[in-house]
Design an enzyme around this catalytic site. Sequence first.
Site, short mmCIF file in Angstrom:
data_model
loop_
_atom_site.label_atom_id
_atom_site.label_comp_id
_atom_site.label_asym_id
_atom_site.label_seq_id
_atom_site.Cartn_x
_atom_site.Cartn_y
_atom_site.Cartn_z
N HIS A 1 1.04 5.08 8.92
CA HIS A 1 0.52 4.27 7.95
C HIS A 1 -0.63 4.87 6.88
O HIS A 1 -0.20 3.91 5.99
CB HIS A 1 -0.27 3.32 8.20
CG HIS A 1 -0.29 1.47 7.73
ND1 HIS A 1 0.38 1.03 6.21
CD2 HIS A 1 -0.84 0.52 7.88
CE1 HIS A 1 -0.05 0.29 6.51
NE2 HIS A 1 -0.25 -1.19 7.00
N ASP B 1 4.20 1.23 4.62
CA ASP B 1 2.68 -0.05 4.47
C ASP B 1 3.74 -0.88 5.54
O ASP B 1 5.09 -0.48 5.43
CB ASP B 1 2.34 -0.15 3.15
CG ASP B 1 1.87 0.58 2.28
OD1 ASP B 1 1.11 1.18 2.98
OD2 ASP B 1 1.82 0.28 0.99
#
Length: 413
Positions: A386, A390
């Site tokens: 992450h 995203d």
Amino acid sequence: MAINVVMPKLGMAMKEGTVSVWNKKVGDPVQKGELIASINSEKIEMEIESPGEGILLEIAVEEGKGVPPGTPIAYIGQPDEKVVSGAQEEAAASIVAEPEVPAPASPQVKENPSHVTISGEKVKISPVARKMAAEANLDIQTLAGTGPGGRITKEDVQKALENVSQQSRPEPPARKENETNTKADQASRPLTGMRKVIAERMHSSLQNSAQLTIYMKADITELKTLQAQSAASVKRRFGEKLTLTDFIARATILALQVHPFMNSALIDYSIHERNNVHLGMAVALEKGLVVPVINDAEKLSLSQLSASIRELAKKARENQLGSEEMTGSTFTITNLGAYGVEHFTPILNPPEAGILGVGAAEDQPVYRGDNLERRSILPISLTFDHQLVDGAPAALFLKEIKGYLEEPFSMLV
């Protein structure tokens, strides 16, 4: 003269090799080319052949111990032949370098002596052994020397320290009469070789990335139909059938070209974008896991990709992979479908941005419009960093793979 069996160098990056198992014991006859031991380094494991014929005179490196490449691990020679090993060379050098001197009446200790005189009695001890004993506050008068002329070697000190350690352990509490022991006997062994490397890499992966996993299901009914219809023709032309893994790999490569951010890496807080797809394909072995790499996979046709996957998997299972064939991957696929696993969360292969997990396909009832049909459903997952990617773009990437799998002809044009 005895023949040295040395730890080989398995790849340019190898710093240490570990002896996994000895197939022979000291005194056993060996033939040239006979397999005498197995060794491993990082993710490579191989068997060692005897470089000559004779008797296994000495095993210098025990099972589970790691040493640098080029280190002698055993000696082969004739039955009456003497071996001058590292410890003996050290002791012999000490004897030559420092001749014995008469002992004075009062206790004296010379700086770095090989002979220590205490209470009028001369104690023969090598400099290394003397230093080890002094650091451990060990009385050298209590030690028995196994070196030439009764000289105390570092191995003697190590053995004495081990004995002291065992004696200092507290006795386990006595069991009460009629008390039942509910704990099973336990055995321990050091974490070495491939298992140690995997442990270190997986721990580092979880510590240095923000991992998130998302899941989807792909309807591969048409893909399985295409696979079955083309099986005879493909085998006739290329010698082997196309597997489901081949199609999944092809779909992943195409999706990486559409979404190149999943083909990047985070190194020292810099995003490194890769132009070529170097696809890692995880292969399970008896003693661990390896990830052979298909370099420039985007340049291969489906049949060429299939051949590369087969060849690397075969080399992995036969311990024939070189270190250069297990480095440089930009994205990895791991498939546990053959083991009946439906869903799982893979761990990133650092420094990659993502890893695709593939579960077991199952036939399920699925509504298509108003009709209930029997369809083959494949669970897939994507673990991604992450810090780099995203959730929404990661979902689009996984959906791209799903789309190729559900419309298999799009992978052929």
